[in-house]
Design an enzyme around this catalytic site. Structure first.
Site, PDB file in Angstrom:
ATOM      1  CD  GLU A  83      -4.524 -20.293   2.812  1.00  0.00           C
ATOM      2  OE1 GLU A  83      -4.855 -20.982   1.846  1.00  0.00           O
ATOM      3  OE2 GLU A  83      -4.209 -19.089   2.692  1.00  0.00           O
ATOM      4  CB  CYS A  97       4.470 -17.295   7.631  1.00  0.00           C
ATOM      5  SG  CYS A  97       3.363 -15.880   7.601  1.00  0.00           S
ATOM      6  CB  CYS A 104      -7.801 -10.228   8.698  1.00  0.00           C
ATOM      7  SG  CYS A 104      -7.051  -8.818   9.559  1.00  0.00           S
ATOM      8  CB  CYS A 108      -4.996  -3.857   4.683  1.00  0.00           C
ATOM      9  SG  CYS A 108      -4.685  -3.565   6.444  1.00  0.00           S
ATOM     10  CB  CYS A 111      -4.004  -7.591   2.843  1.00  0.00           C
ATOM     11  SG  CYS A 111      -3.757  -9.161   3.687  1.00  0.00           S
ATOM     12  N   GLY A 149      -4.742 -12.508   9.738  1.00  0.00           N
ATOM     13  CA  GLY A 149      -5.208 -11.941  10.999  1.00  0.00           C
ATOM     14  C   GLY A 149      -4.267 -10.941  11.625  1.00  0.00           C
ATOM     15  CB  SER A 178       3.747  -8.524  11.567  1.00  0.00           C
ATOM     16  OG  SER A 178       3.509  -7.434  10.696  1.00  0.00           O
ATOM     17  CB  SER A 201       1.791  -3.488   8.611  1.00  0.00           C
ATOM     18  OG  SER A 201       2.204  -4.834   8.613  1.00  0.00           O
ATOM     19  CG  LEU A 202       4.447   3.299   8.597  1.00  0.00           C
ATOM     20  CD1 LEU A 202       3.742   3.500   9.926  1.00  0.00           C
ATOM     21  CD2 LEU A 202       5.832   3.931   8.651  1.00  0.00           C
ATOM     22  CG  HIS A 203       1.761  -0.960   4.458  1.00  0.00           C
ATOM     23  ND1 HIS A 203       2.891  -1.688   4.169  1.00  0.00           N
ATOM     24  CD2 HIS A 203       0.963  -1.784   5.186  1.00  0.00           C
ATOM     25  CE1 HIS A 203       2.763  -2.901   4.680  1.00  0.00           C
ATOM     26  NE2 HIS A 203       1.621  -2.983   5.312  1.00  0.00           N
ATOM     27  CG  ASN A 277       3.780 -10.958  -2.786  1.00  0.00           C
ATOM     28  OD1 ASN A 277       4.704 -11.151  -3.578  1.00  0.00           O
ATOM     29  ND2 ASN A 277       3.969 -10.894  -1.478  1.00  0.00           N
ATOM     30  CB  CYS A 318       3.653 -10.809   2.247  1.00  0.00           C
ATOM     31  SG  CYS A 318       5.240 -11.278   2.869  1.00  0.00           S
TER      32      CYS A 318
HETATM   33  N1  SAH Z   1      -2.118  -7.979  10.484  1.00  0.00           N
HETATM   34  C1  SAH Z   1      -0.702  -7.996  10.717  1.00  0.00           C
HETATM   35  C2  SAH Z   1      -0.100  -9.353  10.480  1.00  0.00           C
HETATM   36  C3  SAH Z   1      -0.088  -9.799   9.015  1.00  0.00           C
HETATM   37  S1  SAH Z   1       1.530  -9.590   8.419  1.00  0.00           S
HETATM   38  C4  SAH Z   1      -0.028  -6.940   9.863  1.00  0.00           C
HETATM   39  O1  SAH Z   1      -0.665  -6.466   8.931  1.00  0.00           O
HETATM   40  O2  SAH Z   1       1.099  -6.586  10.148  1.00  0.00           O
HETATM   41  C5  SAH Z   1       1.328  -9.608   6.700  1.00  0.00           C
HETATM   42  C6  SAH Z   1       2.277  -8.632   6.067  1.00  0.00           C
HETATM   43  O3  SAH Z   1       2.144  -8.721   4.641  1.00  0.00           O
HETATM   44  C7  SAH Z   1       1.923  -7.225   6.457  1.00  0.00           C
HETATM   45  O4  SAH Z   1       3.055  -6.425   6.571  1.00  0.00           O
HETATM   46  C8  SAH Z   1       1.092  -6.810   5.264  1.00  0.00           C
HETATM   47  O5  SAH Z   1       1.005  -5.442   5.164  1.00  0.00           O
HETATM   48  C9  SAH Z   1       1.856  -7.443   4.129  1.00  0.00           C
HETATM   49  N2  SAH Z   1       1.031  -7.561   2.929  1.00  0.00           N
HETATM   50  C10 SAH Z   1      -0.314  -7.591   2.857  1.00  0.00           C
HETATM   51  N3  SAH Z   1      -0.718  -7.688   1.580  1.00  0.00           N
HETATM   52  C11 SAH Z   1       0.403  -7.733   0.819  1.00  0.00           C
HETATM   53  C12 SAH Z   1       0.635  -7.875  -0.571  1.00  0.00           C
HETATM   54  N4  SAH Z   1      -0.365  -7.974  -1.421  1.00  0.00           N
HETATM   55  N5  SAH Z   1       1.922  -7.898  -0.995  1.00  0.00           N
HETATM   56  C13 SAH Z   1       2.934  -7.818  -0.114  1.00  0.00           C
HETATM   57  N6  SAH Z   1       2.780  -7.702   1.207  1.00  0.00           N
HETATM   58  C14 SAH Z   1       1.512  -7.662   1.676  1.00  0.00           C
END
Ligand code: SAH
Length: 329
Positions: A83, A97, A104, A108, A111, A149, A178, A201-203, A277, A318
């Site tokens: 996608e 994007c 992937c 996580c 996601c 991915g 990213s 992506s830290l979180h 999201n 995202c």
């Molecule tokens: N694998 C890489 C590239 C994907 S980027 C990475 O994780 O950075 C996708 C971005 O969307 C990442 O920052 C991810 O953490 C964020 N993301 C994943 N699930 C999400 C969600 N449910 N709501 C908002 N952001 C999300």
């Protein structure tokens, strides 16, 4: 379009060396097919159409969100779903994007892509063909490797695609990769000869919480990932964008923000807070919690933005890319 296959097909026909360039230039400028390439002999256009598929991806369907976001679902020739998303912003920018893998392998918890089956790394041609699909519908100027991915697990293909993006209208400075902090790729990324942006992506501000949300943290813990980002900054003199998705009651309290502020050097990092999201697992932080989190970081001198949510109604936002899964939320 598989550019290697194109070159082989042209060489086999005894065509001059500049033909591949001609075909690519038409393609990069948004031609819809070989028939539009009027600087090529008609017979050649015809035979290329038979031998070198114009795209390595087949479009399966497109969904259009109310905000103008378009999500495209493709299939590779060996049947893997991919996608990609196009977003138009009020100032006229059009940002793409792109996915680096089908599915992937990382899982996580927040996601949707991590919940679907992992297929494989995509090729450089398959990355470019996602962008070219949208280029045919109009000008494009930004590209983020933030689709399905982990791009730093597939760095060579990502760099191949990045090298060609300027010809579509997307400069390296308007391109971002990213990562979850995939160390082998991250260390190589610092040496790349293109000024592509880096987003991390830290979180979570500590290993225990981060490992719970992102199992990859057990393999590459926070301190090592941040050290690699600091090395990238020292080498490239470019800020690193920290992505932090806000999950209600999980990582969005003021003490998390304080810990994050202690962790991040404001000379190296800018923070991009992402409203969660829906993927069916967590709850989104309420606006007041987002505002308090932001204020805490800003008081510590960090530069903070909150990502504008796009395409949620067609599951294009995202974290929602899960290939043909029904829109959620
Ligand atoms: N694998 C890489 C590239 C994907 S980027 C990475 O994780 O950075 C996708 C971005 O969307 C990442 O920052 C991810 O953490 C964020 N993301 C994943 N699930 C999400 C969600 N449910 N709501 C908002 N952001 C999300």
């Amino acid at each position: 379009m598989d550019l290697t296959l194109l070159e082989e097909a042209l060489a086999a026909r005894g065509e001059p060396g500049y033909r591949a360039r001609q075909v690519w230039e038409w393609t990069a400028r948004g031609a819809a097919g070989y028939e539009e390439m009027t600087s090529l002999p008609a017979a050649l256009r015809h035979s290329l159409a038979g031998d070198v598929p114009f795209s390595t991806l087949e479009l399966v369907e497109e969904a259009r969100g109310r905000d103008g976001t378009v999500k495209a679902l493709f299939r590779t020739t060996d049947g893997h779903p991919v996608e990609a998303v196009s977003m138009r912003f009020r100032d006229g920018r059009r940002s793409l994007c792109v996915s680096s893998q089908s599915g992937c392998p990382l899982t996580c918890s927040f996601c949707a892509t991590g919940q679907m089956r992992f297929g494989r790394n995509l090729t450089g041609s398959e990355l470019l063909d996602q962008a070219l699909h949208f280029r045919r519908a109009g000008e494009v100027d930004h590209c983020v490797f933030m689709g399905m991915g982990e791009p730093l697990m597939n760095l060579d293909a990502v760099l191949d695609a990045c090298r060609r993006l300027p010809e579509l209208g997307i400069t390296h400075r308007r391109t971002a990769v990213s990562t979850v902090g995939w160390l082998p790729g991250l260390e190589r990324f610092a040496e790349v000869d293109m000024p592509i942006r880096l987003a991390l992506s830290l979180h979570a501000p500590d290993d225990a919480l981060r490992s719970r949300l992102m199992p990859v943290n057990d393999r590459y813990p926070l301190a090592d990932v941040l050290a690699a980002c600091a090395a990238y900054h020292a080498r490239r003199r470019r800020m690193v964008f920290v992505e932090y998705v806000l999950l209600a009651g999980v990582n969005d309290r003021v003490e998390h923000a304080r810990a994050l502020a202690r962790l991040l050097d404001r000379r190296i990092y800018k923070v991009n807070l992402i409203p969660y999201n829906p993927t069916g697992v967590f709850q989104a932080s309420p606006p007041a919690a987002i505002a308090a989190f932001r204020a805490t970081l800003e008081r510590a001198g960090l530069s903070v933005t909150v990502r504008v949510t796009r395409g949620r109604d067609v599951a294009a936002a995202c974290g929602q890319l899960a290939a043909a899964a029904r829109p959620r939320g």
